[in-house]
Design a protein around this motif. Structure first.
Motif, PDB file in Angstrom:
ATOM      1  N   ASN A  71      -1.888  12.293  -5.812  1.00  0.00           N
ATOM      2  CA  ASN A  71      -1.817  12.385  -4.344  1.00  0.00           C
ATOM      3  C   ASN A  71      -1.836  13.828  -3.841  1.00  0.00           C
ATOM      4  O   ASN A  71      -1.146  14.182  -2.883  1.00  0.00           O
ATOM      5  CB  ASN A  71      -0.561  11.669  -3.831  1.00  0.00           C
ATOM      6  N   HIS A 119     -10.976   4.244  -4.716  1.00  0.00           N
ATOM      7  CA  HIS A 119     -10.123   3.845  -3.598  1.00  0.00           C
ATOM      8  C   HIS A 119     -10.461   2.444  -3.091  1.00  0.00           C
ATOM      9  O   HIS A 119      -9.710   1.881  -2.302  1.00  0.00           O
ATOM     10  CB  HIS A 119     -10.248   4.848  -2.453  1.00  0.00           C
ATOM     11  N   ARG A 121     -16.207   4.909  -1.554  1.00  0.00           N
ATOM     12  CA  ARG A 121     -15.041   5.734  -1.892  1.00  0.00           C
ATOM     13  C   ARG A 121     -14.478   5.390  -3.275  1.00  0.00           C
ATOM     14  O   ARG A 121     -13.290   5.450  -3.528  1.00  0.00           O
ATOM     15  CB  ARG A 121     -13.972   5.610  -0.810  1.00  0.00           C
ATOM     16  N   GLN A 167      -5.300   6.581  -8.672  1.00  0.00           N
ATOM     17  CA  GLN A 167      -6.023   5.318  -8.615  1.00  0.00           C
ATOM     18  C   GLN A 167      -6.436   4.859 -10.009  1.00  0.00           C
ATOM     19  O   GLN A 167      -6.403   3.662 -10.320  1.00  0.00           O
ATOM     20  CB  GLN A 167      -7.259   5.464  -7.717  1.00  0.00           C
ATOM     21  N   ASP A 226     -14.898  13.487  -2.221  1.00  0.00           N
ATOM     22  CA  ASP A 226     -14.478  12.628  -1.108  1.00  0.00           C
ATOM     23  C   ASP A 226     -13.722  13.405  -0.040  1.00  0.00           C
ATOM     24  O   ASP A 226     -13.698  13.006   1.120  1.00  0.00           O
ATOM     25  CB  ASP A 226     -13.635  11.447  -1.614  1.00  0.00           C
ATOM     26  N   ARG A 231     -10.532  -1.384  -2.977  1.00  0.00           N
ATOM     27  CA  ARG A 231      -9.580  -2.345  -3.532  1.00  0.00           C
ATOM     28  C   ARG A 231     -10.095  -3.775  -3.556  1.00  0.00           C
ATOM     29  O   ARG A 231      -9.577  -4.609  -4.280  1.00  0.00           O
ATOM     30  CB  ARG A 231      -8.275  -2.293  -2.725  1.00  0.00           C
ATOM     31  N   ASP A 264      -5.756  -6.212  -3.412  1.00  0.00           N
ATOM     32  CA  ASP A 264      -6.201  -5.220  -4.396  1.00  0.00           C
ATOM     33  C   ASP A 264      -6.512  -5.927  -5.709  1.00  0.00           C
ATOM     34  O   ASP A 264      -5.638  -6.131  -6.554  1.00  0.00           O
ATOM     35  CB  ASP A 264      -5.128  -4.155  -4.596  1.00  0.00           C
ATOM     36  N   ASP A 287       0.825  -1.195   0.000  1.00  0.00           N
ATOM     37  CA  ASP A 287       0.000   0.000   0.000  1.00  0.00           C
ATOM     38  C   ASP A 287       0.864   1.252   0.000  1.00  0.00           C
ATOM     39  O   ASP A 287       1.839   1.348   0.742  1.00  0.00           O
ATOM     40  CB  ASP A 287      -0.923   0.006   1.223  1.00  0.00           C
ATOM     41  N   SER A 298      -8.214  15.315  -6.429  1.00  0.00           N
ATOM     42  CA  SER A 298      -7.869  14.474  -5.278  1.00  0.00           C
ATOM     43  C   SER A 298      -6.958  13.339  -5.740  1.00  0.00           C
ATOM     44  O   SER A 298      -6.309  13.447  -6.778  1.00  0.00           O
ATOM     45  CB  SER A 298      -9.146  13.931  -4.633  1.00  0.00           C
ATOM     46  N   CYS A 299      -6.949  12.250  -4.997  1.00  0.00           N
ATOM     47  CA  CYS A 299      -6.085  11.110  -5.333  1.00  0.00           C
ATOM     48  C   CYS A 299      -6.655  10.226  -6.442  1.00  0.00           C
ATOM     49  O   CYS A 299      -6.054   9.192  -6.770  1.00  0.00           O
ATOM     50  CB  CYS A 299      -5.857  10.247  -4.092  1.00  0.00           C
ATOM     51  N   VAL A 300      -7.787  10.598  -7.013  1.00  0.00           N
ATOM     52  CA  VAL A 300      -8.461   9.760  -7.999  1.00  0.00           C
ATOM     53  C   VAL A 300      -7.585   9.484  -9.210  1.00  0.00           C
ATOM     54  O   VAL A 300      -7.567   8.368  -9.741  1.00  0.00           O
ATOM     55  CB  VAL A 300      -9.802  10.396  -8.424  1.00  0.00           C
TER      56      VAL A 300
END
Length: 311
Positions: free
Chosen positions: A164, A289, A286, A149, A244, A291, A120, A111, A144-146
């Motif tokens: 990130n 995110h 989420r 991902q 989110d 997994r 995952d 992770d 965002s962190c999308v």
């Protein structure tokens, strides 16, 4: 002898032995679907509950782990497609003879945030999605962190400076409307802030701030952004805005959905449900995110990226 790996490319391309899928549930379904799309055949499924003959699932036989011994000294490949891969490996150790050679593909990866080993299924499926990609890799600009991902789920190298990071919706819209200006200018360090009790750096470009939510080194984060901003393909950008981390107001959501460029609005909390807002997904989790659940259960990411449909 059981060998485990999480390298799907090596597993599918450097071995010639027969393949079984351990588990016929939802993860096993998507593994079998993608194997079919990529012309990888398999013998059948393995399930500890298969205690009788003539069991079939999706046209393939289901066998008890013990029946693998009937393959003699042949090497076999097994895709572990259950939520507890360790349990599957333990079961195989118990029932399979020591002279059997098994190569097991396990969806366990380190992770990024806590560096722990994590299940995952989407990382495993990324091997297939990448092979089936038909378009040039886009630059995914995200609030965002999308973005990270999505790149990871597609098995693609990261080509976006917004990985990130956290950007307020109002500031993010400024980037969407004028990306050339904001990616042409160098970011500078602004200040530190606290996220979950941890100190995190914040950078600044013109009139917007960018939070580096998973970083503890300001200089490294700023340098990474300034390097990666030069990789932005201004003719092939996808924008993703999600709620989110930040509340997305209705005016901002509506303005975002009026973009001509390909875009995706992910709303988990603000359920506007306005049919006029193009490119909107309403989710109750989420989203990217998650997994332990294949993305395909709620969104055809590959089809959308390939341009097979528009939201």
């Amino acid at each position: 002898m059981i060998k485990t790996t999480n390298n799907a490319k090596d597993f599918f391309e450097n071995y010639n032995s027969s393949i079984f899928i351990y588990g016929g549930g939802n993860p096993g379904y998507w593994v079998s679907e993608y194997m079919g799309k990529c012309d990888h055949d398999f013998e059948g499924y393995i399930d500890i509950a298969a205690n009788t003959e003539n069991l079939y699932l999706r046209g393939k036989k289901i066998i008890h782990p013990e029946r693998l011994n009937s393959y003699g000294g042949e090497e076999l490949r097994i895709v572990i497609a259950i939520g507890n891969p360790e349990e599957a490996i333990s079961t195989l150790h118990w029932f399979v003879k020591k002279d059997m050679k098994l190569v097991c593909l396990t969806p366990i990866y380190s992770d990024f945030v806590n560096h722990k080993k994590t299940y995952d299924i989407n990382r495993l499926l990324s091997y297939f999605r990448c092979k089936l990609l038909t378009v040039k890799t886009p630059t995914i600009i995200s609030s965002s962190c999308v973005a990270g991902q999505i790149y990871k789920s597609l098995g693609l190298p990261i080509l976006s400076p917004t990985i990130n990071t956290g950007i307020k919706p109002e500031s993010f819209m400024k980037i969407c409307k004028n990306p050339e200006a904001y990616f042409q200018e160098e970011m500078v360090f602004s200040h530190w802030t606290l996220i979950g009790g941890e100190k995190r750096p914040v950078g600044k470009i013109r009139d917007i701030e960018v939070l580096f939510g998973h970083a503890d080194e300001a200089e490294k984060s700023i340098c990474r952004w300034n390097k990666m901003r030069k990789w932005v393909d201004k003719n092939n950008i996808i924008y993703t805005l999600s709620d989110d981390n930040q509340i997305v107001s209705y005016p901002i959501a509506r303005e975002f959905c009026s973009l001509q460029e390909k875009h995706l609005l992910l709303l988990q909390n603000n359920m506007y449900c306005n049919p006029d807002m193009r490119g909107t997904l309403y989710v109750t989790h989420r989203h990217f995110h998650v997994r332990d659940n294949a993305i395909e259960n709620w969104f055809d990411l590959l089809g959308w990226i390939n341009g097979e449909f528009e939201l």
